[in-house]
Design a protein around this motif. Structure first.
Motif, PDB file in Angstrom:
ATOM      1  N   PRO A   7      15.957  -2.598   0.303  1.00  0.00           N
ATOM      2  CA  PRO A   7      14.760  -1.883   0.791  1.00  0.00           C
ATOM      3  C   PRO A   7      14.948  -1.431   2.237  1.00  0.00           C
ATOM      4  O   PRO A   7      15.311  -2.230   3.100  1.00  0.00           O
ATOM      5  CB  PRO A   7      13.644  -2.931   0.678  1.00  0.00           C
ATOM      6  N   THR A   8      14.719  -0.143   2.501  1.00  0.00           N
ATOM      7  CA  THR A   8      14.951   0.401   3.840  1.00  0.00           C
ATOM      8  C   THR A   8      13.742   1.121   4.427  1.00  0.00           C
ATOM      9  O   THR A   8      13.605   1.199   5.648  1.00  0.00           O
ATOM     10  CB  THR A   8      16.138   1.384   3.814  1.00  0.00           C
ATOM     11  N   TRP A   9      12.841   1.656   3.582  1.00  0.00           N
ATOM     12  CA  TRP A   9      11.683   2.398   4.083  1.00  0.00           C
ATOM     13  C   TRP A   9      10.440   1.961   3.327  1.00  0.00           C
ATOM     14  O   TRP A   9      10.499   1.549   2.174  1.00  0.00           O
ATOM     15  CB  TRP A   9      11.871   3.913   3.909  1.00  0.00           C
ATOM     16  N   VAL A  10       9.310   2.071   3.990  1.00  0.00           N
ATOM     17  CA  VAL A  10       8.023   1.739   3.384  1.00  0.00           C
ATOM     18  C   VAL A  10       7.033   2.852   3.724  1.00  0.00           C
ATOM     19  O   VAL A  10       7.070   3.421   4.811  1.00  0.00           O
ATOM     20  CB  VAL A  10       7.496   0.382   3.889  1.00  0.00           C
ATOM     21  N   SER A  11       6.177   3.204   2.757  1.00  0.00           N
ATOM     22  CA  SER A  11       5.111   4.172   3.038  1.00  0.00           C
ATOM     23  C   SER A  11       3.825   3.405   3.308  1.00  0.00           C
ATOM     24  O   SER A  11       3.545   2.387   2.676  1.00  0.00           O
ATOM     25  CB  SER A  11       4.927   5.135   1.861  1.00  0.00           C
ATOM     26  N   VAL A  12       3.045   3.911   4.264  1.00  0.00           N
ATOM     27  CA  VAL A  12       1.844   3.209   4.725  1.00  0.00           C
ATOM     28  C   VAL A  12       0.613   4.076   4.450  1.00  0.00           C
ATOM     29  O   VAL A  12       0.554   5.230   4.870  1.00  0.00           O
ATOM     30  CB  VAL A  12       1.932   2.894   6.234  1.00  0.00           C
ATOM     31  N   LYS A  13      -0.360   3.501   3.753  1.00  0.00           N
ATOM     32  CA  LYS A  13      -1.627   4.182   3.517  1.00  0.00           C
ATOM     33  C   LYS A  13      -2.513   3.991   4.746  1.00  0.00           C
ATOM     34  O   LYS A  13      -3.052   2.913   4.971  1.00  0.00           O
ATOM     35  CB  LYS A  13      -2.323   3.606   2.289  1.00  0.00           C
ATOM     36  N   THR A  14      -2.625   5.039   5.554  1.00  0.00           N
ATOM     37  CA  THR A  14      -3.392   4.930   6.792  1.00  0.00           C
ATOM     38  C   THR A  14      -4.836   5.363   6.628  1.00  0.00           C
ATOM     39  O   THR A  14      -5.674   5.076   7.487  1.00  0.00           O
ATOM     40  CB  THR A  14      -2.752   5.779   7.897  1.00  0.00           C
ATOM     41  N   GLY A  15      -5.147   6.072   5.553  1.00  0.00           N
ATOM     42  CA  GLY A  15      -6.516   6.523   5.330  1.00  0.00           C
ATOM     43  C   GLY A  15      -6.900   7.751   6.120  1.00  0.00           C
ATOM     44  O   GLY A  15      -8.047   8.171   6.096  1.00  0.00           O
TER      45      GLY A  15
ATOM     46  N   MET B  32      -4.819  10.742   6.141  1.00  0.00           N
ATOM     47  CA  MET B  32      -4.169  11.962   5.659  1.00  0.00           C
ATOM     48  C   MET B  32      -4.456  12.212   4.186  1.00  0.00           C
ATOM     49  O   MET B  32      -3.679  12.850   3.491  1.00  0.00           O
ATOM     50  CB  MET B  32      -2.657  11.871   5.900  1.00  0.00           C
ATOM     51  N   GLY B  33      -5.548  11.663   3.670  1.00  0.00           N
ATOM     52  CA  GLY B  33      -5.911  11.931   2.295  1.00  0.00           C
ATOM     53  C   GLY B  33      -4.919  11.350   1.313  1.00  0.00           C
ATOM     54  O   GLY B  33      -4.807  10.142   1.164  1.00  0.00           O
ATOM     55  N   HIS B  34      -4.156  12.228   0.653  1.00  0.00           N
ATOM     56  CA  HIS B  34      -3.212  11.784  -0.371  1.00  0.00           C
ATOM     57  C   HIS B  34      -1.798  11.643   0.188  1.00  0.00           C
ATOM     58  O   HIS B  34      -0.829  11.662  -0.567  1.00  0.00           O
ATOM     59  CB  HIS B  34      -3.222  12.764  -1.548  1.00  0.00           C
ATOM     60  N   LYS B  35      -1.660  11.519   1.482  1.00  0.00           N
ATOM     61  CA  LYS B  35      -0.347  11.362   2.105  1.00  0.00           C
ATOM     62  C   LYS B  35      -0.204   9.941   2.661  1.00  0.00           C
ATOM     63  O   LYS B  35      -1.177   9.308   3.060  1.00  0.00           O
ATOM     64  CB  LYS B  35      -0.160  12.368   3.250  1.00  0.00           C
TER      65      LYS B  35
ATOM     66  N   VAL C  74       4.735  11.226   2.810  1.00  0.00           N
ATOM     67  CA  VAL C  74       5.046  11.570   1.428  1.00  0.00           C
ATOM     68  C   VAL C  74       3.755  11.511   0.630  1.00  0.00           C
ATOM     69  O   VAL C  74       2.745  10.968   1.076  1.00  0.00           O
ATOM     70  CB  VAL C  74       6.088  10.601   0.830  1.00  0.00           C
ATOM     71  N   ASP C  75       3.790  12.080  -0.579  1.00  0.00           N
ATOM     72  CA  ASP C  75       2.626  12.034  -1.446  1.00  0.00           C
ATOM     73  C   ASP C  75       2.343  10.596  -1.873  1.00  0.00           C
ATOM     74  O   ASP C  75       3.266   9.814  -2.153  1.00  0.00           O
ATOM     75  CB  ASP C  75       2.847  12.901  -2.687  1.00  0.00           C
ATOM     76  N   ALA C  76       1.080  10.232  -1.918  1.00  0.00           N
ATOM     77  CA  ALA C  76       0.693   8.883  -2.325  1.00  0.00           C
ATOM     78  C   ALA C  76       1.113   8.633  -3.774  1.00  0.00           C
ATOM     79  O   ALA C  76       0.918   9.467  -4.643  1.00  0.00           O
ATOM     80  CB  ALA C  76      -0.815   8.694  -2.171  1.00  0.00           C
ATOM     81  N   GLY C  77       1.725   7.482  -4.011  1.00  0.00           N
ATOM     82  CA  GLY C  77       2.118   7.101  -5.358  1.00  0.00           C
ATOM     83  C   GLY C  77       3.339   7.809  -5.891  1.00  0.00           C
ATOM     84  O   GLY C  77       3.670   7.663  -7.066  1.00  0.00           O
TER      85      GLY C  77
END
Length: 244
Positions: A38-46, A48-51, A82-85
């Protein structure tokens, strides 16, 4: 930071905090490199909508409250998203943008060696162990602030007044006695006397504001361990040995 599959799966939906402990968002997706690490993680910041903003797992730490990355909140929120999900792998352009945003040096491709002796069995690989030292957060106790009542003796003084009576005698001169009535008999005179006494009262007043505060203190702790490494010795006939 290296994560195994179980650790990586446990991070989904967990809080993501920056280097100061401020919450950035929650874990969305985790990307691995070609070796499965594992090298990268996406964070839901709330925001950017669906990003979902991307953050590197390099130097990140797993804590009791989730995942802590080694960057401030603004840097992560402004990172390429990136796009969510999404389940699409990162392409070369996206990876280059991420390296540029976080000022990371991408891994250089392996370069060919020079002066290798030909061998039917290929090269001899020398390996060694490296000590990987990190930190983890764990409970270190509970601090409590408790208020209770104690009774203590107080000694003080207060000035009080009182009347004291004494008798004054003043002779009457002959010239002053003229016109005075002289009677022989009983008589009395009264005088009201006054005396103060201490009076004690109590009042409750605020005198101090008390609260618990904490600060992070960084200290160096020694780490002692043993590592193994391989050595390679060459057994070359003397006529074939290279002269330096």
């Amino acid at each position: 930071m290296k994560l195994n599959a179980q650790q990586a799966n446990s991070l989904y939906g967990q809080d993501v905090k920056d280097r100061s402990g401020s919450k950035i968002g929650s874990v969305g997706q985790i990307w691995t490199d070609s070796s499965g690490e594992p090298t990268w993680v996406s964070v839901k910041t709330g925001l950017m909508g669906h990003k979902e903003s991307m953050a590197p797992l390099d130097k990140a730490r797993i804590t009791d409250s989730g995942l802590a990355v080694d960057y401030d909140k603004a840097t992560v929120k402004n990172a390429p998203a990136v796009d969510a999900g999404t389940e699409q792998p990162l392409d070369t352009a996206e990876i280059e943008q991420l390296y540029a945003h976080y000022r990371l040096a991408p891994q250089a491709p392996p370069t060919a060696g020079r002066g290798r002796a030909p061998s039917a069995d290929g090269d001899l690989i020398r390996s060694e162990e490296r000590l990987r030292v990190g930190t983890e957060s764990q409970p270190a106790g509970t601090a409590r602030l408790r208020k209770y009542v104690v009774t203590e003796d107080v000694h003080t003084t207060v000035p009080v007044e009182h009347d004291e009576v004494y008798v004054e005698r003043e002779p009457i001169a002959a010239r002053d006695a003229r016109g005075m009535r002289a009677d022989i008999g009983e008589a009395e005179q009264e005088m009201t006397l006054r005396a103060e006494r201490p009076v004690v009262g109590k009042e409750t007043v605020p005198v101090e504001r008390v609260h618990l505060a904490k600060e992070e203190v960084v200290e160096e702790q020694p780490v002692d361990d043993q590592i193994r490494r391989e050595r390679v010795d060459a057994d070359i006939p003397e006529p074939s040995r290279r002269r330096r």
